[in-house]
Design a protein around this motif. Structure first.
Motif, PDB file in Angstrom:
ATOM      1  N   ALA A  64      -7.111  49.238 101.643  1.00  0.00           N
ATOM      2  CA  ALA A  64      -7.348  49.507 103.061  1.00  0.00           C
ATOM      3  C   ALA A  64      -6.348  50.518 103.608  1.00  0.00           C
ATOM      4  O   ALA A  64      -6.711  51.455 104.327  1.00  0.00           O
ATOM      5  CB  ALA A  64      -7.276  48.205 103.852  1.00  0.00           C
ATOM      6  N   PRO A  69      -8.099  56.185 108.252  1.00  0.00           N
ATOM      7  CA  PRO A  69      -8.530  55.263 109.312  1.00  0.00           C
ATOM      8  C   PRO A  69      -9.993  55.398 109.700  1.00  0.00           C
ATOM      9  O   PRO A  69     -10.671  54.390 109.939  1.00  0.00           O
ATOM     10  CB  PRO A  69      -7.604  55.616 110.475  1.00  0.00           C
ATOM     11  N   ARG A  72     -12.348  53.390 107.315  1.00  0.00           N
ATOM     12  CA  ARG A  72     -12.160  51.955 107.059  1.00  0.00           C
ATOM     13  C   ARG A  72     -13.308  51.148 107.668  1.00  0.00           C
ATOM     14  O   ARG A  72     -13.684  51.366 108.827  1.00  0.00           O
ATOM     15  CB  ARG A  72     -10.834  51.481 107.649  1.00  0.00           C
ATOM     16  N   ARG A  77     -10.167  47.005 108.293  1.00  0.00           N
ATOM     17  CA  ARG A  77      -9.419  46.950 109.559  1.00  0.00           C
ATOM     18  C   ARG A  77      -8.856  45.551 109.791  1.00  0.00           C
ATOM     19  O   ARG A  77      -7.724  45.404 110.257  1.00  0.00           O
ATOM     20  CB  ARG A  77     -10.316  47.374 110.715  1.00  0.00           C
ATOM     21  N   ALA A  81      -4.838  44.290 110.186  1.00  0.00           N
ATOM     22  CA  ALA A  81      -4.541  43.957 111.581  1.00  0.00           C
ATOM     23  C   ALA A  81      -3.120  43.429 111.747  1.00  0.00           C
ATOM     24  O   ALA A  81      -2.399  43.815 112.691  1.00  0.00           O
ATOM     25  CB  ALA A  81      -5.557  42.945 112.107  1.00  0.00           C
ATOM     26  N   ASP A  84      -0.691  46.268 111.257  1.00  0.00           N
ATOM     27  CA  ASP A  84      -0.725  47.154 112.427  1.00  0.00           C
ATOM     28  C   ASP A  84       0.143  46.598 113.555  1.00  0.00           C
ATOM     29  O   ASP A  84       0.853  47.354 114.242  1.00  0.00           O
ATOM     30  CB  ASP A  84      -2.158  47.323 112.926  1.00  0.00           C
TER      31      ASP A  84
END
Length: 221
Positions: A64, A69, A72, A77, A81, A84
């Motif tokens: 991933a 981006p 994805r 995503r 998460a 991020d």
């Protein structure tokens, strides 16, 4: 200013306050409390990786993170998460305060999981194989400070000490974060924990005094 306060000890309490409490939690609490006493309007974000470890990097995570981006899917995503969120906390911080006990000469696995989650190409470091010279570069904004507050069972791990070569804690944090651009590093440590005698008590007093001095030096004029 924004402070990112990270605790990595598996012990939930603080020494001096709770039975079998953590020395590193004691030092990070003191640092943050002294800072807030001086600057009550500053924001503190607490991340307890010792009690809630981030998910370790997996094959799906790598796939991933390696995917641009815009390409994805929902699963990728979702897999990123948590990472991020951790990256966003780091990017927002002006001062990163990490409580890092020494486990078998290195950092706790839960802190290593945090490090692995915040080393992200395109977010915290750049890479371009066609770039002339160095293909990697840091992406964190300049001016951030890193504070490592450690604890060790034995003694002599500081520079010039009898066990300096066996101390993988500060380097295990400063090297990867320096790779991202966080190069101003300050550290304080408690030693003699396994001896549990006056040497430990003296080390705690010295570390607390050094934390107070460090806060005073890092506070904006």
């Amino acid at each position: 200013m924004k402070i990112l306060h990270i605790n990595a000890s598996a012990r939930p309490g603080r020494s001096g306050t709770d039975p079998r409490g953590s020395h590193t939690r004691r030092l990070t609490h003191r640092f943050v409390q002294r800072w807030q006493d001086a600057r009550p309007g500053d924001t503190v974000t607490c991340r307890d990786v010792g009690q809630a470890p981030p998910s370790p990097v997996s094959g799906d995570w790598i796939a991933a993170a390696s995917t641009p981006p815009e390409r994805r899917d929902a699963a990728a995503r979702a897999r990123l998460a948590e990472s991020d969120e951790l990256v966003a906390e780091l990017i927002a911080a002006d001062v990163v305060v990490i409580g890092a006990p020494m486990y078998n000469f290195g950092v706790p696995a839960q802190l290593k999981a945090w490090i692995d989650n915040i080393v992200r190409v395109g977010l915290t470091f750049g890479f371009d194989r066609s770039r002339a010279g160095e293909p990697y570069w840091p992406m964190l904004a300049p001016g951030k400070r890193l504070v490592i507050l450690a604890a060790r069972g034995d003694y002599g791990y500081d520079p010039g000490g009898r066990l300096e070569a066996m101390n993988l804690v500060e380097r295990g944090i400063a090297v990867p974060l320096g790779y991202l651009g966080l190069t101003e590093v300050h550290s304080v440590a408690i030693e003699y924990d396994e001896f549990a005698d006056e040497r430990l008590a003296a080390s705690i007093r010295d570390a607390e005094a050094r934390v107070d001095d460090l806060v005073a030096r890092l506070l904006p004029a």
